[in-house]
Design an enzyme around this catalytic site. Structure first.
Site, PDB file in Angstrom:
ATOM      1  N   ASP A 110       0.830  -1.198   0.000  1.00 55.70           N
ATOM      2  CA  ASP A 110       0.000   0.000   0.000  1.00 55.70           C
ATOM      3  C   ASP A 110       0.871   1.258   0.000  1.00 55.70           C
ATOM      4  O   ASP A 110       1.483   1.603   1.007  1.00 55.70           O
ATOM      5  CB  ASP A 110      -0.909  -0.019   1.235  1.00 55.70           C
ATOM      6  CG  ASP A 110      -1.846   1.165   1.301  1.00 55.70           C
ATOM      7  OD1 ASP A 110      -1.829   2.014   0.384  1.00 55.70           O
ATOM      8  OD2 ASP A 110      -2.614   1.254   2.289  1.00 55.70           O
ATOM      9  N   LEU A 138      -0.427   7.060  -8.946  1.00 48.34           N
ATOM     10  CA  LEU A 138      -1.250   6.225  -8.084  1.00 48.34           C
ATOM     11  C   LEU A 138      -2.735   6.411  -8.405  1.00 48.34           C
ATOM     12  O   LEU A 138      -3.228   7.531  -8.467  1.00 48.34           O
ATOM     13  CB  LEU A 138      -0.984   6.599  -6.621  1.00 48.34           C
ATOM     14  CG  LEU A 138      -1.269   5.535  -5.551  1.00 48.34           C
ATOM     15  CD1 LEU A 138      -0.441   4.290  -5.806  1.00 48.34           C
ATOM     16  CD2 LEU A 138      -0.972   6.099  -4.175  1.00 48.34           C
ATOM     17  N   TYR A 233     -16.331  14.296 -14.598  1.00 49.96           N
ATOM     18  CA  TYR A 233     -14.881  14.253 -14.350  1.00 49.96           C
ATOM     19  C   TYR A 233     -14.359  15.597 -13.853  1.00 49.96           C
ATOM     20  O   TYR A 233     -14.198  15.788 -12.650  1.00 49.96           O
ATOM     21  CB  TYR A 233     -14.105  13.787 -15.592  1.00 49.96           C
ATOM     22  CG  TYR A 233     -12.740  13.250 -15.215  1.00 49.96           C
ATOM     23  CD1 TYR A 233     -12.530  11.884 -15.055  1.00 49.96           C
ATOM     24  CD2 TYR A 233     -11.663  14.108 -14.955  1.00 49.96           C
ATOM     25  CE1 TYR A 233     -11.295  11.384 -14.661  1.00 49.96           C
ATOM     26  CE2 TYR A 233     -10.432  13.622 -14.564  1.00 49.96           C
ATOM     27  CZ  TYR A 233     -10.250  12.274 -14.417  1.00 49.96           C
ATOM     28  OH  TYR A 233      -9.036  11.797 -14.018  1.00 49.96           O
TER      29      TYR A 233
END
Length: 384
Positions: A110, A138, A233
């Site tokens: 993680d 990420l 978005y």
């Protein structure tokens, strides 16, 4: 085991190890074919196993000749089910990089956690000394804080609800998607997961540990898109997180003089993240058709090769907001005008003619190692 694709909603629950390796090899060969450039030699890629992150790692390794340390959070095979595509991608990349004399190591865990940051820092100290580039790529649905608090991101509008056309992936039909609006709590949680706080945390941890070179560059990725997708978005819950990312870029530049932070605005592509966003897949199929007809289409590897070879190191290659615009070809007037016209007219009667559904599905399956030329999918493979 003979591995076949099993598609559920917007995800494939299986991955083909040989196909993933072939996909990685194809991307490596593409970058090799474009030649090398001077650039950073020790690169940390956070989110390195699929999509833009994987393409970034390949581009810097084979474009700059860089040693790379990757961070990913991927599932290994348990002997009954396949590993995730990202696991197979990473293994294939490392094997090929080692054959080619490049350092390549990956840490599976993680990236939000303190433990993984410490493990990365220790690895840099032991193997690389210092890094001169950090790619922050990420994409995660949730984040657990050091105190155990968990935040989950949402795909919702901000303010008013929104309804528009979408593509039903399971049968390639056009229908309407209705998007509900996010609460303040959901918006804040999405910012926690997909904003720039963790990017800052990484830069602080790396700087405090003394593992950053004197002049280091870091880049994070975002997307803006056309007005068609704004409600879901750029102006939606994700968009609020991206605005936080932009602020975080400014904070990094202001706080650490030796760090140059940039944000690259990438093109709309089929990724595990974009496939989950309603309305966006239909836009992508229309966009693919137009850009391919004009000879402008790029996939992840073409985008990232162009970013790292042509743009990221040139400070003049930014717009008025300081963004590196990798969506420059997507947002051309002659592209967007045709996409907008086709958006207004697309229906179940004409979608196969004016949208590149086959191209969308090819990219989708390729992500998981399927439908790659030269791979025998009838053969038994070792999924371990």
């Amino acid at each position: 085991m003979v591995v076949e694709p099993r598609v559920k909603d917007f995800i494939c629950t299986t991955a083909h190890p040989v196909g993933c390796a072939a996909n990685v090899k194809n991307q490596i060969e593409y970058v090799k074919s474009k030649g090398k450039a001077e650039g950073p030699k020790k690169v940390l890629v956070i989110g390195a196993s699929t999509g833009y992150g994987l393409a970034s790692r390949i581009s810097v390794a084979y474009g700059y000749g860089a040693d790379t340390l990757g961070v990913m959070f991927e599932k290994e095979s348990n002997g009954r089910r396949t590993a995730s595509a990202g696991f197979y991608n990473t293994r294939a990349f490392e094997e090929q990089a080692h054959k080619d004399g490049l350092y390549a190591k990956s840490i599976n865990g993680d990236a939000f956690s303190v433990e993984i940051k410490e493990q990365v820092i220790n690895t840099i100290k032991e193997d690389l000394g210092k890094v001169d580039m950090i790619v922050y790529s990420l994409a995660a649905p949730r984040r657990t804080m050091p105190d155990g608090t968990r935040y989950t991101s949402v795909l919702k509008t901000v303010g008013e609800e929104y309804t528009n056309k979408t593509l039903v992936l399971k049968d390639n039909t056009i229908t309407e998607a209705h998007m509900s609006s996010a609460t303040e709590e959901e918006i804040n949680a999405t910012i926690k997961v997909m904003g720039g706080e963790d990017w800052i945390d990484w830069m602080k941890a790396l700087n405090d540990a003394g593992v950053l070179a004197d002049k280091v560059i870091t880049v994070a990725y975002s997307y803006i898109g056309p007005k068609i997708t704004f409600p879901i978005y750029a102006e939606g819950s994700i968009g609020q997180a991206k605005k936080d990312l932009y602020k975080s870029c400014d904070i990094i530049n202001e706080r650490w003089s030796q760090i140059k932070a940039k944000v690259a605005i990438n093109k709309a592509l089929v990724t595990q993240s974009s496939a989950a966003i309603p309305i966006v897949p239909l836009y992508i199929t229309l966009l693919y058709k137009v850009m391919k007809d004009k000879g402008l289409h790029e996939g992840c590897i073409e985008q990232m090769q162009r970013l790292f070879m042509d743009k990221i190191l040139d400070d003049s290659q930014v717009d008025e907001n300081g963004f590196v615009r990798m969506d420059d070809w997507e947002m051309r007037d002659d592209v967007q005008s045709v996409v907008a016209e086709r958006w207004d007219t697309v229906s179940n009667d004409n979608v196969k003619e004016i949208a590149d559904i086959d191209g969308y599905w090819e990219d989708f399956y390729n992500m998981f190692g399927f439908k790659i030329d030269g791979v025998d999918y009838s053969a038994d493979v070792d999924i371990m």
